[in-house]
Each structure stands twice: as C-alpha cells, then as structure tokens.
Write a protein that holds these residues in place. Sequence first.
Motif, PDB file in Angstrom:
ATOM      1  N   PRO A 250       0.814  -1.229   0.000  1.00  0.00           N
ATOM      2  CA  PRO A 250       0.000   0.000   0.000  1.00  0.00           C
ATOM      3  C   PRO A 250       0.839   1.267   0.000  1.00  0.00           C
ATOM      4  O   PRO A 250       0.443   2.290  -0.585  1.00  0.00           O
ATOM      5  CB  PRO A 250      -0.822  -0.112   1.287  1.00  0.00           C
ATOM      6  CG  PRO A 250      -0.714  -1.521   1.710  1.00  0.00           C
ATOM      7  CD  PRO A 250       0.561  -2.044   1.168  1.00  0.00           C
ATOM      8  N   PHE A 251       2.015   1.194   0.627  1.00  0.00           N
ATOM      9  CA  PHE A 251       2.902   2.362   0.648  1.00  0.00           C
ATOM     10  C   PHE A 251       3.366   2.715  -0.762  1.00  0.00           C
ATOM     11  O   PHE A 251       3.365   3.902  -1.152  1.00  0.00           O
ATOM     12  CB  PHE A 251       4.095   2.069   1.555  1.00  0.00           C
ATOM     13  CG  PHE A 251       5.150   3.128   1.546  1.00  0.00           C
ATOM     14  CD1 PHE A 251       4.970   4.311   2.242  1.00  0.00           C
ATOM     15  CD2 PHE A 251       6.334   2.937   0.832  1.00  0.00           C
ATOM     16  CE1 PHE A 251       5.950   5.287   2.230  1.00  0.00           C
ATOM     17  CE2 PHE A 251       7.306   3.906   0.816  1.00  0.00           C
ATOM     18  CZ  PHE A 251       7.116   5.087   1.519  1.00  0.00           C
ATOM     19  N   ILE A 253       1.851   1.891  -3.595  1.00  0.00           N
ATOM     20  CA  ILE A 253       0.702   2.316  -4.401  1.00  0.00           C
ATOM     21  C   ILE A 253       0.358   3.774  -4.120  1.00  0.00           C
ATOM     22  O   ILE A 253       0.137   4.582  -5.047  1.00  0.00           O
ATOM     23  CB  ILE A 253      -0.502   1.398  -4.127  1.00  0.00           C
ATOM     24  CG1 ILE A 253      -0.203  -0.026  -4.616  1.00  0.00           C
ATOM     25  CG2 ILE A 253      -1.761   1.946  -4.799  1.00  0.00           C
ATOM     26  CD1 ILE A 253      -1.294  -1.025  -4.287  1.00  0.00           C
ATOM     27  N   CYS A 254       0.316   4.141  -2.854  1.00  0.00           N
ATOM     28  CA  CYS A 254       0.019   5.539  -2.500  1.00  0.00           C
ATOM     29  C   CYS A 254       1.097   6.487  -2.991  1.00  0.00           C
ATOM     30  O   CYS A 254       0.817   7.614  -3.428  1.00  0.00           O
ATOM     31  CB  CYS A 254      -0.138   5.674  -0.993  1.00  0.00           C
ATOM     32  SG  CYS A 254      -1.577   4.811  -0.322  1.00  0.00           S
ATOM     33  N   GLY A 255       2.361   6.029  -2.973  1.00  0.00           N
ATOM     34  CA  GLY A 255       3.444   6.871  -3.468  1.00  0.00           C
ATOM     35  C   GLY A 255       3.345   7.112  -4.954  1.00  0.00           C
ATOM     36  O   GLY A 255       3.540   8.238  -5.435  1.00  0.00           O
ATOM     37  N   LEU A 257       0.555   7.009  -6.729  1.00  0.00           N
ATOM     38  CA  LEU A 257      -0.611   7.849  -6.980  1.00  0.00           C
ATOM     39  C   LEU A 257      -0.340   9.314  -6.665  1.00  0.00           C
ATOM     40  O   LEU A 257      -0.982  10.207  -7.252  1.00  0.00           O
ATOM     41  CB  LEU A 257      -1.798   7.350  -6.140  1.00  0.00           C
ATOM     42  CG  LEU A 257      -2.382   6.000  -6.530  1.00  0.00           C
ATOM     43  CD1 LEU A 257      -3.505   5.607  -5.577  1.00  0.00           C
ATOM     44  CD2 LEU A 257      -2.906   6.012  -7.972  1.00  0.00           C
ATOM     45  N   ASN A 258       0.581   9.598  -5.770  1.00  0.00           N
ATOM     46  CA  ASN A 258       0.896  10.983  -5.417  1.00  0.00           C
ATOM     47  C   ASN A 258       1.857  11.657  -6.391  1.00  0.00           C
ATOM     48  O   ASN A 258       2.032  12.890  -6.319  1.00  0.00           O
ATOM     49  CB  ASN A 258       1.505  11.048  -4.010  1.00  0.00           C
ATOM     50  CG  ASN A 258       0.451  10.867  -2.945  1.00  0.00           C
ATOM     51  OD1 ASN A 258      -0.687  11.295  -3.115  1.00  0.00           O
ATOM     52  ND2 ASN A 258       0.821  10.233  -1.847  1.00  0.00           N
TER      53      ASN A 258
END
Length: 262
Positions: A250-251, A253-255, A257-258
Amino acid sequence: MEISDQNLSEPLLTEEPEKPRSRIGHASFLNKLTFSWVNPLLQLGYSKVLALEDIPSWVLEDESVLAHENFTHAWGSIQRDKSSNKMGHFVFWALFKVHMKEMVFAGICAFLRMLSVVVAPLLLYAFVNYSDQDTESAAQGLFLVGCLIVVKVVGSLSQRHFFFTTRRAGMRMRLALMVAVYQKQLNLSSLGRRRHSTGEVVNYIAVDSYRMGEFPMWFHLGWTFSLQLVLAIIVLFGIVGVGALPGLVPFLICGLLNVPFA
C-alpha cells in the motif's frame, strides 16, 4: 528668522553609530559547534524586547559585496577556461565553485543526521532484546546507553549545523545573484531592455534568486530522504522479514498515486 546656507534639496546626512558585528566571526570551534556565540543575543532577548539596534550586523563574509565579488571571480574563471565553455549553465557552475566547501560540509551533516534517524530504531530493538534477556549484563546496558547518547548528540548537532549551513550558503547565493542581476539590468542595451521588461527583471531578483537560495537545503534533503527510505526498508526487512511486504505494497501504491499531484 535665519536660514542656513545648506541646500534644501540635499538630504540631511546623519551619522549612525556602527553596530557591533556578529560574534560568529571570532567564535572558537567549540562555540561554533554548540552555537554558544548566539547566547548573548538570546539573553538580551530574554530580558527585553529586541529592537533593531540590538541585532548585530553581519560578518564581512556574509555581506552582498563579498558574495558578488566571489561570484564574479568564479564566473570569469569559468569563462576563461576553454574546456568549460562547452558546458553552459555558467550560473550553476559559478555558484558551485564558490560554495563547494559549504555544500560538502552540509552534505556530511545531512548524512550524519540521516544515519542517526536510521540507527535510533535499531537501538530501540537492542534495548528490547536486552530487557528480554534472563541474565542482564551491566556492561552491555551501559554500552547501549552510551550509544544512544552519542547518536542523539550527533543527530542534534548535525541537524542544526545542516540547516544553519544550507540557509547561510543559500543567503550568500541569493545576495550574489540579486546584485549580479541588478548590475546587469543597469548595463542593458536598448534591445535588451525590449527583450526583458522591468517586471521580468524584478522576478529574476525576487523570485528566481530566492529559489536558488533554497536550492542547497532541498538538494540535500532530496537525496538524504531517498537514502533514508531505502535504509529504513532494509532495516524493516532485517527485523520483520517477509512480513514487511504487506505493509510496503500500500505504501508503494500511494506513493505512485501521489506522483502526478506532486
């Protein structure tokens, strides 16, 4: 009514008392290391509200005249070098030549600061293992406490010297560029004045030079944060093992997306 012979159009010049220089210019190594040279100013600010005349003036190496002279000298030496004429980006290389020592020192401080952040969880893990032991060793406990003190002292000093050095180097870069752009604007030809309006020149002085002044700090923060992230993942895998993968997915994926928003 008597009127003096002084020309009324001339400004009245009043001699202002010379302010004392900052103590950093003649501070010892220990005072610079611990920032003790700023203690008299802090004590004065604790006793009363500081006024403008209470603030000491800059040391000579922080003044805009010397910063511009160093920048101009570096610019001229780079232009005279035939091998560097093909590189371009004279402003960047001139600033790098003038502030190379400060950038290297700031990089060392940033690296030590990053190491102290990475080592702190390892010490905590060592303390947990030490408390779980059946037979406690006083020597091992004192060694861990000593390591913790050293790491915290090194981390605190390196962090403060990193921010102080990068801010000071950035201020000198900003002063040199502001003076250089202003003098260049005074010598512009009529064609140059048509190409560069007054608003653009003001943006060069107020915006672009300010961004270059922020470059030393953000440059070192960029590579240290990236290296710190890699080392933190390695430490996490070394302690937790494969169980760290579900938390990293998840880390990542969120990175990703940002990235567009950043």
